[in-house]
Structures are given as structure tokens and as C-alpha cells.
Motif scaffolding. Structure first.
Motif, PDB file in Angstrom:
ATOM      1  N   HIS A   1       0.750  -1.326  -0.006  1.00 33.93           N
ATOM      2  CA  HIS A   1      -0.021   0.036  -0.059  1.00 33.93           C
ATOM      3  C   HIS A   1       0.673   1.137   0.061  1.00 33.93           C
ATOM      4  CE1 HIS A   1      -3.373  -2.385   0.498  1.00 33.93           C
ATOM      5  NE2 HIS A   1      -3.084  -2.822   1.630  1.00 33.93           N
ATOM      6  N   GLY A   2       2.049   1.256   0.068  1.00 33.24           N
ATOM      7  CA  GLY A   2       2.900   2.305  -0.483  1.00 33.24           C
ATOM      8  C   GLY A   2       4.020   2.670   0.598  1.00 33.24           C
TER       9      GLY A   2
ATOM     10  N   ALA B   1      -6.819  -6.703   8.386  1.00 30.49           N
ATOM     11  CA  ALA B   1      -7.117  -7.320   7.415  1.00 30.49           C
ATOM     12  C   ALA B   1      -6.432  -7.378   6.098  1.00 30.49           C
ATOM     13  CB  ALA B   1      -8.624  -7.200   7.105  1.00 30.49           C
ATOM     14  N   GLU B   2      -5.411  -6.586   6.095  1.00 30.62           N
ATOM     15  CA  GLU B   2      -4.658  -6.100   4.910  1.00 30.62           C
ATOM     16  C   GLU B   2      -4.021  -7.306   4.168  1.00 30.62           C
ATOM     17  OE1 GLU B   2      -2.444  -1.914   5.328  1.00 30.62           O
ATOM     18  OE2 GLU B   2      -1.511  -3.341   6.340  1.00 30.62           O
ATOM     19  N   ASP B   3      -4.060  -8.372   4.708  1.00 26.28           N
ATOM     20  CA  ASP B   3      -3.183  -9.551   3.956  1.00 26.28           C
ATOM     21  C   ASP B   3      -4.218 -10.762   3.851  1.00 26.28           C
ATOM     22  OD1 ASP B   3      -0.789  -8.646   3.994  1.00 26.28           O
ATOM     23  OD2 ASP B   3      -0.037  -9.137   6.113  1.00 26.28           O
TER      24      ASP B   3
ATOM     25  N   THR C   1     -12.449  -9.124  -0.647  1.00 32.22           N
ATOM     26  CA  THR C   1     -13.734  -8.379  -0.182  1.00 32.22           C
ATOM     27  C   THR C   1     -13.856  -7.944   1.148  1.00 32.22           C
ATOM     28  OG1 THR C   1     -14.434 -10.441  -1.745  1.00 32.22           O
ATOM     29  CG2 THR C   1     -16.166  -9.247  -0.235  1.00 32.22           C
ATOM     30  N   LEU C   2     -13.255  -8.614   2.155  1.00 30.30           N
ATOM     31  CA  LEU C   2     -13.526  -8.067   3.319  1.00 30.30           C
ATOM     32  C   LEU C   2     -12.872  -6.707   3.601  1.00 30.30           C
ATOM     33  CD1 LEU C   2     -14.012  -8.277   6.337  1.00 30.30           C
ATOM     34  CD2 LEU C   2     -11.872  -9.486   6.728  1.00 30.30           C
ATOM     35  N   ARG C   3     -11.360  -6.607   2.802  1.00 25.74           N
ATOM     36  CA  ARG C   3     -10.922  -5.078   2.892  1.00 25.74           C
ATOM     37  C   ARG C   3     -11.545  -4.139   2.123  1.00 25.74           C
ATOM     38  NH1 ARG C   3      -6.536  -8.256   0.863  1.00 25.74           N
ATOM     39  NH2 ARG C   3      -6.687  -6.878  -0.834  1.00 25.74           N
TER      40      ARG C   3
END
Length: 124
Positions: free
Chosen positions: A5-6, A45-47, A51-53
Motif C-alpha cells: 500500500h505504499g 485485514a490487509e493480508d 472482499t473483506l478489505r
């Protein structure tokens, strides 16, 4: 090691923000408790399942920020998703839109008293 994500989760700004967010969550009475809780769930939940993210991200976006800490959390997620911190650091042609977004993040962190307000020198 950078996240997808950066920027690195070890980044000083992010670590400082997380420290204050955790303290605010622990109080159970912070005005942005729901927003901070959504951010915590999103971070956890990043990994996991996309759908959840996406659901957590939509919830995070639609939950209004009521404090500078809440604004900082939302700006941090945007910076992580789009790599604005890296873009601002690597902009060899001078200031770009990423610099404004990073500046707003730093301002909101300062207003939330997560950073000193008397910063000197150019913003990046």
C-alpha cells in the motif's frame, strides 16, 4: 520492507499515529471510536480476503471523522493506498499533488498533537 500500500508499517509517522489510535481506542470514549475501530480492523485485514478489505474500506470512507485524529487516520489510509508518501519523497520535478496530501496529513497529525506544531524547513 514496504507494504503493497505504499510505505513501511515501521514508518515513524504511521507508528506514531497507530500509538495514539490504540490509546484512543483503549479509552472507549473517543469521539471517533467507530472510525478508529474500523481502521484497526482494516489494518488487521490487509493480508486477508479482498472482499473483506473492500467492505472495511467502504465503511471507513463513509464514517465521518469528528476529530483531527480521525482525519489523520483517513489521510493515512489514502496515503498508504496510493503511495503518496513515496511519491512526495521521489518527486524530482518539484512539488506535486502528493506533496499537498502529505502536507495535509502532517497538519492533521500536528492538530491531533501527534507531532509538534512548530515544524521548520520545507515540507515534503
Amino acid at each position: 520492507m514496504s507494504s503493497s500500500h505504499g510505505f513501511s508499517p515501521n514508518d515513524a509517522l504511521y507508528a506514531e499515529l497507530l500509538r495514539f489510535a490504540v490509546a484512543a481506542l483503549a479509552s472507549g470514549t473517543h469521539s471517533d471510536h467507530a472510525l478508529l475501530l474500523l481502521h484497526e480492523r482494516y489494518r488487521e485485514a490487509e493480508d486477508r480476503e479482498a472482499t473483506l478489505r473492500k467492505w472495511l474500506l467502504r465503511s471507513l470512507i463513509s464514517t465521518p471523522a469528528r476529530t483531527p485524529l480521525g482525519v489523520a487516520v483517513k489521510l493515512t489510509v489514502a496515503c498508504r493506498l496510493d503511495g503518496y508518501l513515496d511519491a512526495a519523497q521521489e518527486a524530482f520535478d518539484g512539488p506535486a499533488g502528493s506533496h499537498i496530501i502529505v502536507s495535509a496529513l502532517i497538519d492533521s497529525l500536528a492538530q491531533a498533537q501527534l507531532l509538534p506544531t512548530n515544524r521548520s524547513g520545507p515540507r515534503h
